[in-house]
Design a protein around this motif. Structure first.
Motif, PDB file in Angstrom:
ATOM      1  N   GLU A 200       0.938  -1.202   0.062  1.00 38.34           N
ATOM      2  CA  GLU A 200      -0.012   0.076   0.037  1.00 38.34           C
ATOM      3  C   GLU A 200       0.969   1.184   0.027  1.00 38.34           C
ATOM      4  OE1 GLU A 200      -2.360  -3.288   2.129  1.00 38.34           O
ATOM      5  OE2 GLU A 200      -0.277  -2.613   2.112  1.00 38.34           O
ATOM      6  N   ILE A 201       2.035   1.267   0.668  1.00 34.46           N
ATOM      7  CA  ILE A 201       2.918   2.319   0.817  1.00 34.46           C
ATOM      8  C   ILE A 201       3.502   2.392  -0.700  1.00 34.46           C
ATOM      9  CG2 ILE A 201       4.880   3.549   1.848  1.00 34.46           C
ATOM     10  CD1 ILE A 201       2.322   3.367   3.439  1.00 34.46           C
ATOM     11  N   ALA A 202       3.783   1.705  -1.159  1.00 29.77           N
ATOM     12  CA  ALA A 202       4.532   1.481  -2.657  1.00 29.77           C
ATOM     13  C   ALA A 202       3.676   2.253  -3.688  1.00 29.77           C
ATOM     14  CB  ALA A 202       5.041   0.189  -2.898  1.00 29.77           C
ATOM     15  N   GLN A 203       2.405   1.571  -3.263  1.00 29.27           N
ATOM     16  CA  GLN A 203       1.301   2.428  -4.341  1.00 29.27           C
ATOM     17  C   GLN A 203       1.012   3.789  -4.091  1.00 29.27           C
ATOM     18  OE1 GLN A 203      -1.985   0.095  -3.424  1.00 29.27           O
ATOM     19  NE2 GLN A 203      -1.464  -1.714  -4.929  1.00 29.27           N
ATOM     20  N   LEU A 204       1.064   4.248  -2.774  1.00 27.92           N
ATOM     21  CA  LEU A 204       0.980   5.777  -2.402  1.00 27.92           C
ATOM     22  C   LEU A 204       2.246   6.392  -2.801  1.00 27.92           C
ATOM     23  CD1 LEU A 204      -0.356   7.963  -0.637  1.00 27.92           C
ATOM     24  CD2 LEU A 204       0.900   7.191   1.350  1.00 27.92           C
ATOM     25  N   ALA A 205       3.327   5.846  -2.662  1.00 24.86           N
ATOM     26  CA  ALA A 205       4.674   6.679  -3.266  1.00 24.86           C
ATOM     27  C   ALA A 205       4.639   6.861  -4.830  1.00 24.86           C
ATOM     28  CB  ALA A 205       5.887   5.573  -2.978  1.00 24.86           C
ATOM     29  N   GLN A 206       3.964   5.760  -5.681  1.00 28.53           N
ATOM     30  CA  GLN A 206       3.718   6.004  -6.837  1.00 28.53           C
ATOM     31  C   GLN A 206       2.916   7.058  -7.425  1.00 28.53           C
ATOM     32  OE1 GLN A 206       5.111   3.240  -9.192  1.00 28.53           O
ATOM     33  NE2 GLN A 206       4.498   4.684 -10.873  1.00 28.53           N
ATOM     34  N   SER A 207       1.875   7.428  -6.582  1.00 29.56           N
ATOM     35  CA  SER A 207       0.955   8.329  -6.991  1.00 29.56           C
ATOM     36  C   SER A 207       1.465   9.822  -6.501  1.00 29.56           C
ATOM     37  CB  SER A 207      -0.445   8.080  -6.335  1.00 29.56           C
ATOM     38  OG  SER A 207      -0.283   7.950  -4.917  1.00 29.56           O
ATOM     39  N   LEU A 208       2.228   9.798  -5.411  1.00 29.20           N
ATOM     40  CA  LEU A 208       2.800  11.128  -4.940  1.00 29.20           C
ATOM     41  C   LEU A 208       3.978  11.694  -5.604  1.00 29.20           C
ATOM     42  CD1 LEU A 208       1.845  10.769  -1.211  1.00 29.20           C
ATOM     43  CD2 LEU A 208       0.503  12.061  -2.916  1.00 29.20           C
ATOM     44  N   LEU A 209       4.849  10.800  -5.810  1.00 25.07           N
ATOM     45  CA  LEU A 209       6.157  11.042  -6.186  1.00 25.07           C
ATOM     46  C   LEU A 209       6.503  11.109  -7.649  1.00 25.07           C
ATOM     47  CD1 LEU A 209       8.157   9.070  -3.536  1.00 25.07           C
ATOM     48  CD2 LEU A 209       7.545  11.401  -3.236  1.00 25.07           C
ATOM     49  N   ARG A 210       7.433  11.953  -8.324  1.00 20.59           N
ATOM     50  CA  ARG A 210       7.568  12.264  -9.639  1.00 20.59           C
ATOM     51  C   ARG A 210       9.270  11.857  -9.923  1.00 20.59           C
ATOM     52  NH1 ARG A 210       4.634  16.703  -8.277  1.00 20.59           N
ATOM     53  NH2 ARG A 210       2.760  16.907  -9.298  1.00 20.59           N
TER      54      ARG A 210
END
Length: 456
Positions: free
Chosen positions: A203-213
């Motif tokens: 879930e954190i990997a998915q959150l990072a994917q959506s927030l970070l560029r």
């Protein structure tokens, strides 16, 4: 997620990392001259404008790893703050961690003329509204209370250009991820984001994917590993004997400053009461305590007036007190990752520490397996050392519990002229009714009997 890699030299100073002279001076004044590994990797990446994904354990120095580059960039902006806005937002999962971050930032931001705000639950909302009225440079907040202020239009995040999400995996555990996503949608489209987490579940990997560029990814230690300067011990103790064994351990002179972790708030209060009875200076910190009570307990623990702090896992990542000699797991945690964060309260900043687990095999076998899986090592049982017997401390006798003594003042004699008290009548007879029957007089009818009408 594909991430950039950043190489830095093994021996650098804060000045070589690109920080301003004032920041370097403030760091030196606080006793920090050389950066830690996480700081050495993260600071240049953020100063260069990159987003950051960092896997870092507690006690690794991650607070300054994100705070220093954010402060340096804000100081260079020079533009005027707008009402209710924040140039940088740092989200933390717990009140204790938020307070700790604010304290660290204020220590290194001296003479920089930056406004710093703190928004968290359990304290005055009015003070927070007043603080945000003119806008701040850096806002440290917990998600729940921040969402309250956003809904009430006390905070405007449209100008926020720096976003730091600290302890992201703890946010997930506490159910804050939905709030985090909502908050992120309100930030300035062009912003720099840094996400810090001790572990990287799906879930954190998915959150990072959506927030970070296109983030730079740094990792100071493999996920789930514990600090090398912490000695871990596990003693076989039944649940029935744990309180007495704990009291015996605390009687040993090497247990100078101790955090005891329990699974529940009820358990924390029960352990605290037991230790109070044995005479130890102890305080509890958990979710049912007000923010002021929690802060008083932490302040007492820091200044040494409280020797033992009993805490639940909500405080596991928010306590940064130097010189903690021991961490004691009164019970193993339900979430195995919490074990790493618990014992990370000791052995910080290069100091050594001891982590002790009181283990009841009949009740905690599955929890132990979870901890060993996360830490990737076996925790072996050791023989319990010989402990002193710690009796309860006799409480001073209060006036209410005092026995009669010759020195006590004599009771006043009853005034014989005073009318005797009326006896209350029992529905089955007794008292005054019984006296009337004994004298041959008819007993007085009760009110309910008098109200009965004769049958027609």
């Amino acid at each position: 997620m594909k991430a950039n890699q950043l190489n830095t030299s093994s021996e650098t100073s804060f000045q070589q990392l690109g920080l301003s002279e004032l920041l370097v001076k403030n760091l030196a004044h606080a006793g920090m001259v050389a950066p830690k590994p996480i700081q050495e990797k993260a600071i240049p990446a953020m100063l260069a404008g990159h987003d950051l994904l960092a896997i870092a354990q507690t006690g690794s120095g991650k607070t300054l790893a994100f705070a220093l580059p954010v402060l340096a960039q804000i100081a260079a902006m020079g533009s005027k703050r707008k009402p209710k806005t924040a140039r940088a937002l740092i989200l933390a999962p717990t009140r204790e961690l938020a307070v700790q971050i604010e304290t660290s930032i204020r220590a290194v931001a001296s003479n920089m003329h930056l406004a710093i705000g703190l928004i968290l639950g359990g304290v005055s909302r009015h003070t927070q509204i007043k603080r945000m009225a003119a806008g701040v440079d850096v806002l440290i907040a917990t998600p729940g209370r921040l969402m309250d202020h956003i809904r009430e239009k006390n905070v405007d995040l449209s100008q926020t250009q720096f976003f730091v999400l600290d302890e992201a995996d703890r946010m997930l555990d506490m159910g804050f991820i939905r709030d985090v996503r909502r908050i992120a949608e309100l930030l300035a489209p062009k912003r720099q984001t840094a996400l810090f987490s001790a572990t990287m579940p799906k879930e954190i990997a998915q959150l990072a994917q959506s927030l970070l560029r296109d983030p730079v990814e740094v990792e100071t230690a493999p996920q789930g590993t514990t600090a090398g300067d912490i000695t871990e011990k596990m003693y076989p103790v039944t649940m029935r004997d744990k309180k007495q064994v704990l009291a015996g351990l605390l009687a040993l002179p090497e247990f100078r400053s101790v955090i005891v972790f329990t699974r529940t708030k009820y358990g924390a209060d029960a352990v605290t009461r037991h230790l109070e009875k044995t005479g130890y200076p102890v305080a509890a910190i958990h979710g049912n305590k007000s923010q002021n009570a929690r802060q008083r307990a932490l302040n007492g623990f820091r200044d040494g007036s409280v020797r033992v702090l009993v805490a639940t896992d909500i405080a596991a990542r928010g306590i940064d007190v130097p010189g903690i000699s021991h961490v004691i797991n009164f019970e193993l945690p339900d979430e195995a990752e919490s074990y790493v964060h618990r014992i990370g309260r000791t052995g910080r900043n290069g100091a050594s520490g001891v982590a002790i687990t009181l283990y009841d095999a009949a009740l905690e076998r599955s929890r132990l397996r979870g901890v060993e899986k996360v830490t990737r090592k076996r925790l072996d049982l050791q023989a319990l050392p010989e402990l002193p017997d710690v009796p309860f401390v006799k409480k001073p006798v209060t006036h209410e519990g005092a026995k009669k003594s010759p020195a006590a003042p004599a009771k006043q004699k009853r005034n014989r002229n005073r009318r005797p008290k009326k006896s209350f009548t029992h529905k089955h007879g007794g008292g005054r009714q019984a006296d009337m029957r004994a004298q041959g007089k008819p007993a007085k009818k009760s009110r309910s009997e008098r109200r009965k009408r004769p049958a027609a």
